[in-house]
Motif scaffolding. Structure first.
Motif, PDB file in Angstrom:
ATOM      1  N   ASP A 129       0.840  -1.187   0.000  1.00  9.68           N
ATOM      2  CA  ASP A 129       0.000   0.000   0.000  1.00  9.68           C
ATOM      3  C   ASP A 129       0.886   1.252   0.000  1.00  9.68           C
ATOM      4  N   PRO A 130       0.764   2.111  -1.027  1.00 10.39           N
ATOM      5  CA  PRO A 130       1.655   3.276  -1.132  1.00 10.39           C
ATOM      6  C   PRO A 130       1.577   4.192   0.084  1.00 10.39           C
ATOM      7  N   ALA A 131       0.404   4.342   0.665  1.00  4.94           N
ATOM      8  CA  ALA A 131       0.283   5.224   1.827  1.00  4.94           C
ATOM      9  C   ALA A 131       1.075   4.684   3.009  1.00  4.94           C
ATOM     10  N   HIS A 132       0.935   3.392   3.226  1.00  4.09           N
ATOM     11  CA  HIS A 132       1.693   2.778   4.321  1.00  4.09           C
ATOM     12  C   HIS A 132       3.185   2.895   4.091  1.00  4.09           C
ATOM     13  N   VAL A 133       3.584   2.624   2.835  1.00  2.00           N
ATOM     14  CA  VAL A 133       5.008   2.666   2.532  1.00  2.00           C
ATOM     15  C   VAL A 133       5.548   4.075   2.745  1.00  2.00           C
ATOM     16  N   ALA A 134       4.769   5.081   2.350  1.00  2.19           N
ATOM     17  CA  ALA A 134       5.213   6.460   2.545  1.00  2.19           C
ATOM     18  C   ALA A 134       5.420   6.750   4.028  1.00  2.19           C
ATOM     19  N   THR A 135       4.500   6.312   4.874  1.00  4.70           N
ATOM     20  CA  THR A 135       4.658   6.509   6.312  1.00  4.70           C
ATOM     21  C   THR A 135       5.874   5.750   6.813  1.00  4.70           C
ATOM     22  N   SER A 136       6.020   4.545   6.337  1.00  8.84           N
ATOM     23  CA  SER A 136       7.158   3.744   6.771  1.00  8.84           C
ATOM     24  C   SER A 136       8.472   4.383   6.349  1.00  8.84           C
ATOM     25  N   ARG A 137       8.482   4.981   5.166  1.00 11.16           N
ATOM     26  CA  ARG A 137       9.713   5.650   4.728  1.00 11.16           C
ATOM     27  C   ARG A 137      10.031   6.842   5.630  1.00 11.16           C
ATOM     28  N   THR A 138       9.001   7.534   6.081  1.00  9.61           N
ATOM     29  CA  THR A 138       9.233   8.640   7.009  1.00  9.61           C
ATOM     30  C   THR A 138       9.872   8.120   8.289  1.00  9.61           C
ATOM     31  N   VAL A 139       9.307   7.019   8.786  1.00 15.73           N
ATOM     32  CA  VAL A 139       9.872   6.423  10.003  1.00 15.73           C
ATOM     33  C   VAL A 139      11.316   6.008   9.756  1.00 15.73           C
ATOM     34  N   TRP A 140      11.524   5.361   8.597  1.00 14.47           N
ATOM     35  CA  TRP A 140      12.879   4.847   8.388  1.00 14.47           C
ATOM     36  C   TRP A 140      13.885   5.953   8.103  1.00 14.47           C
ATOM     37  N   ASN A 141      13.441   7.037   7.503  1.00 16.77           N
ATOM     38  CA  ASN A 141      14.356   8.178   7.368  1.00 16.77           C
ATOM     39  C   ASN A 141      14.797   8.675   8.727  1.00 16.77           C
ATOM     40  N   ALA A 142      13.910   8.595   9.697  1.00 16.41           N
ATOM     41  CA  ALA A 142      14.296   8.968  11.067  1.00 16.41           C
ATOM     42  C   ALA A 142      15.301   7.966  11.627  1.00 16.41           C
ATOM     43  N   VAL A 143      15.074   6.683  11.342  1.00 16.71           N
ATOM     44  CA  VAL A 143      16.016   5.654  11.812  1.00 16.71           C
ATOM     45  C   VAL A 143      17.417   5.914  11.260  1.00 16.71           C
ATOM     46  N   LEU A 144      17.471   6.349   9.998  1.00 14.54           N
ATOM     47  CA  LEU A 144      18.772   6.556   9.353  1.00 14.54           C
ATOM     48  C   LEU A 144      19.544   7.744   9.932  1.00 14.54           C
ATOM     49  N   THR A 145      18.903   8.538  10.766  1.00 15.36           N
ATOM     50  CA  THR A 145      19.621   9.632  11.425  1.00 15.36           C
ATOM     51  C   THR A 145      20.216   9.188  12.763  1.00 15.36           C
ATOM     52  N   LEU A 146      19.898   7.972  13.183  1.00 15.62           N
ATOM     53  CA  LEU A 146      20.425   7.493  14.470  1.00 15.62           C
ATOM     54  C   LEU A 146      21.921   7.219  14.358  1.00 15.62           C
ATOM     55  N   PRO A 147      22.640   7.224  15.489  1.00 12.14           N
ATOM     56  CA  PRO A 147      24.048   6.814  15.462  1.00 12.14           C
ATOM     57  C   PRO A 147      24.172   5.373  14.952  1.00 12.14           C
ATOM     58  N   PRO A 148      25.305   5.032  14.355  1.00 16.50           N
ATOM     59  CA  PRO A 148      25.459   3.734  13.691  1.00 16.50           C
ATOM     60  C   PRO A 148      25.073   2.530  14.550  1.00 16.50           C
ATOM     61  N   ARG A 149      25.567   2.469  15.767  1.00 19.36           N
ATOM     62  CA  ARG A 149      25.276   1.301  16.601  1.00 19.36           C
ATOM     63  C   ARG A 149      23.774   1.189  16.878  1.00 19.36           C
ATOM     64  N   GLN A 150      23.132   2.312  17.165  1.00 17.83           N
ATOM     65  CA  GLN A 150      21.687   2.274  17.426  1.00 17.83           C
ATOM     66  C   GLN A 150      20.943   1.814  16.175  1.00 17.83           C
ATOM     67  N   ARG A 151      21.407   2.302  15.028  1.00 18.66           N
ATOM     68  CA  ARG A 151      20.771   1.924  13.772  1.00 18.66           C
ATOM     69  C   ARG A 151      20.912   0.413  13.554  1.00 18.66           C
ATOM     70  N   ALA A 152      22.084  -0.081  13.795  1.00 17.55           N
ATOM     71  CA  ALA A 152      22.316  -1.517  13.611  1.00 17.55           C
ATOM     72  C   ALA A 152      21.442  -2.332  14.553  1.00 17.55           C
ATOM     73  N   VAL A 153      21.328  -1.874  15.784  1.00 20.41           N
ATOM     74  CA  VAL A 153      20.489  -2.592  16.750  1.00 20.41           C
ATOM     75  C   VAL A 153      19.034  -2.599  16.280  1.00 20.41           C
ATOM     76  N   VAL A 154      18.561  -1.465  15.772  1.00 14.42           N
ATOM     77  CA  VAL A 154      17.171  -1.386  15.304  1.00 14.42           C
ATOM     78  C   VAL A 154      16.933  -2.374  14.153  1.00 14.42           C
ATOM     79  N   VAL A 155      17.872  -2.408  13.204  1.00 11.34           N
ATOM     80  CA  VAL A 155      17.705  -3.306  12.051  1.00 11.34           C
ATOM     81  C   VAL A 155      17.727  -4.768  12.494  1.00 11.34           C
ATOM     82  N   LEU A 156      18.684  -5.086  13.336  1.00 15.48           N
ATOM     83  CA  LEU A 156      18.821  -6.490  13.747  1.00 15.48           C
ATOM     84  C   LEU A 156      17.667  -6.937  14.636  1.00 15.48           C
TER      85      LEU A 156
END
Lengths: 381, 172
Positions: free
Chosen positions: B94-121
């Motif tokens: 669903d494009p709307a969901h994906v757009a929201t998810s991209r907003t969330v993930w753009n925020a994730v990508l601003t986290l420090p590297p270790r925090q980002r890695a922990v979130v992904v894993l």
């Protein structure tokens, strides 16, 4: 919806919107070939440099060695045969100095082919590649770290709920390749290094590719990464008189079997992996150090002016006294190639400020003073 | 390498490359870089395939190599260069969901590297805290603190941005 749920949903949706490409096997094969060529080039260059250093290291008129040639411009050529030590300025690898994390001092220092590994005074284990920043890779509260100078494997013990875990790490892939429960390690008597220069040698005696040899209270074991097996290769023996039989120092294909009383009438037999005796010596104490290829052994023996470094050829038993004029106790550690680092301390077990640091070419027997900062330590092996 | 090993590795690479790519992309937010990370990872695995093939979980090992490669890239990268997801490939959700998810993930990508890695894993790979700690070579307690710090930061960022529904942190 909780934050965890938001993150799970977002990760799944973003990942699900992707159209991943398939693997490019041709590029992988090419990359692997390039990687091999690089390694071969480094080894060949190191061999050539060692030959050059040996050729120019001719004693000058006053008996002192001629200075080593200046480092070349191509770092690949000169780095693998360079001396290594640590002092308050950082970790020195030839003309390069790497600062330690947070300016911490080292408790253990060992070599891998593409850099150094070390345990700092906060028990953190680091990999310092030749190029790039140091990477924190684990915790080593017992200063047990040891590595394979000709390869990419490092190993240390970590405490675990059930006892000790032997950790094996690959610096090439920067990943842990094994964490295996192990019996309690034993710290082998013998001079080593610490913040104040002296402590007992670590429990790990050899790291050679996928193999880690280590001491326990009752035996010596060989751990194999591929099979996760810990094989007993030597049973420790001691009789009531205090005499003992022990296996102390290890290198690929050769190790020392020690008999006699510790520090008094030790007799060292060099044996091969099959247990066949190669030669016997009583000129040095146990707890010395093999070169990384096992072709030479550096130990401490009683010389004319006190305890001196003696180099022994394990295959023949022939020896050569390397240092001659120090009245301080020498502690030895090998840099790359046949470069021996010798740091002098007052007496083993009684930390004092060092008397200095020597860089020796074990092939030619020549030594130079090295200008160092405070409290230098040398690689552990 | 023997032909049987070559075939075995090829099968492994085909089976794992998509998952590795998705993990890499979530960590770095860049298609080309994600491809490069997967390529380097598979090359490292190929060189050591004889050893890795005998492991219980070669895929877990490959993931560990990938994460370490990504971490190395973060260290080299200037802290002022923050990645941003670009929706340049066709999606099926669903494009709307994906757009929201991209907003969330753009925020994730601003986290420090270790925090980002922990979130992904933790939240994409669904690893336990202990397994996450093993992959990253850090203590379980550090994983917990990274996850907690990431959660706090993201909650604040997303609330301020107002681009998604209010989120609440779990009390336990």
């Amino acid at each position: 919806m909780s934050m965890e749920d938001v993150l799970r949903r977002s990760a799944d949706e973003v990942a699900g919107s992707l159209d991943p490409p398939g693997p490019d096997l041709t590029a992988i094969h090419q990359g692997a070939r390039n990687s091999r060529r690089q390694r071969i080039a480094v080894v060949a260059a190191a061999t050539a440099t060692a030959a050059v250093l040996a050729a120019v290291s001719i004693p000058s008129g006053d008996g002192r060695p001629a200075p080593a040639p200046p480092p070349g411009e191509d770092e690949v050529v000169v780095v693998p045969s360079r001396p290594v030590w640590e002092d308050d300025a950082g970790i020195h690898v030839g003309d390069r100095t790497y600062p330690t994390a947070d300016g911490s001092r080292l408790r253990a220092l060992s070599l891998v082919a593409d850099g150094v590994v070390y345990t700092d005074d906060r028990s953190r284990v680091w990999f310092q590649p030749r190029r790039g920043e140091a990477v924190e890779i684990g915790r080593d509260e017992g200063n047990s770290l040891l590595a394979d100078a000709d390869g990419s494997t490092a190993a240390w013990f970590e405490p675990a709920d059930s006892g000790q875990v032997l950790v094996v790490y690959d610096t090439t892939t920067q990943a842990t390749v094994a964490r295996s429960a192990a019996p309690g390690p034993r710290y082998e008597p013998g001079p080593g290094m610490s913040e104040q220069h002296v402590f007992y040698k670590g429990p790990i005696a050899l790291v050679d590719g996928d193999r880690v040899v280590y001491h326990t209270a009752s035996d010596v074991r060989s751990y194999d990464v591929a099979t996760d097996a810990h094989e007993v290769i030597w049973m420790r023996e001691q009789d009531p008189s205090g005499d003992f039989r022990n296996a102390v120092d290890f290198a690929p294909g050769v190790w020392t079997r020690v008999e006699g009383s510790l520090g008094e009438d030790e007799r060292i037999t060099f044996v091969d992996d099959d247990g066949t005796a190669l030669s016997i010596t009583d000129e040095v104490e146990s707890g010395g150090a093999f070169t990384h290829d096992g072709n030479l052994f550096a130990g401490v023996g009683q010389g004319v002016n006190g305890e001196q470094v003696v180099i022994i050829d394990p295959a023949s038993g022939t020896s050569r006294q390397l240092t001659r004029d120090s009245d301080l106790y020498p502690i030895v550690g090998w840099g790359y190639g046949s470069t021996l680092m010798v740091v002098h301390v007052d007496t083993p077990g009684e930390p004092r400020l060092p008397g200095g640091l020597l860089q020796c070419d074990a092939q030619t027997g020549t030594c130079d003073d090295v200008a160092v900062g405070d409290s230098p330590i040398v690689p552990h092996n | 390498m023997r032909q049987s090993d070559e075939d075995e590795f090829a099968a492994f690479a085909h089976a794992q490359s998509h998952r590795l790519y998705r993990t890499a992309y979530l960590m770095v937010g860049d298609h080309q870089l994600a491809e490069d990370l997967v390529q380097v990872t598979l090359t490292k695995v190929y060189v050591r395939w004889a050893r890795i093939a005998s492991m219980d979980q070669p895929a877990a090992f490959a993931r560990k190599v990938l994460v370490n490669q990504a971490t190395s890239w973060w260290r080299r990268k200037s802290s002022s260069e923050l990645p941003m997801l670009v929706p340049d490939r066709a999606g099926t959700d669903d494009p709307a969901h994906v757009a929201t998810s991209r907003t969330v993930w753009n925020a994730v990508l601003t986290l420090p590297p270790r925090q980002r890695a922990v979130v992904v894993l933790r939240y994409y790979e669904d690893l336990t805290e202990a397994d996450t700690a093993d992959v990253l070579g850090i203590a379980v307690g550090t994983v917990k603190s990274h996850a907690s710090a990431a959660s706090r930061t993201l909650a604040t960022m997303l609330r301020d941005a107002g681009d998604t529904e209010p989120v609440r942190r779990r009390s336990s």
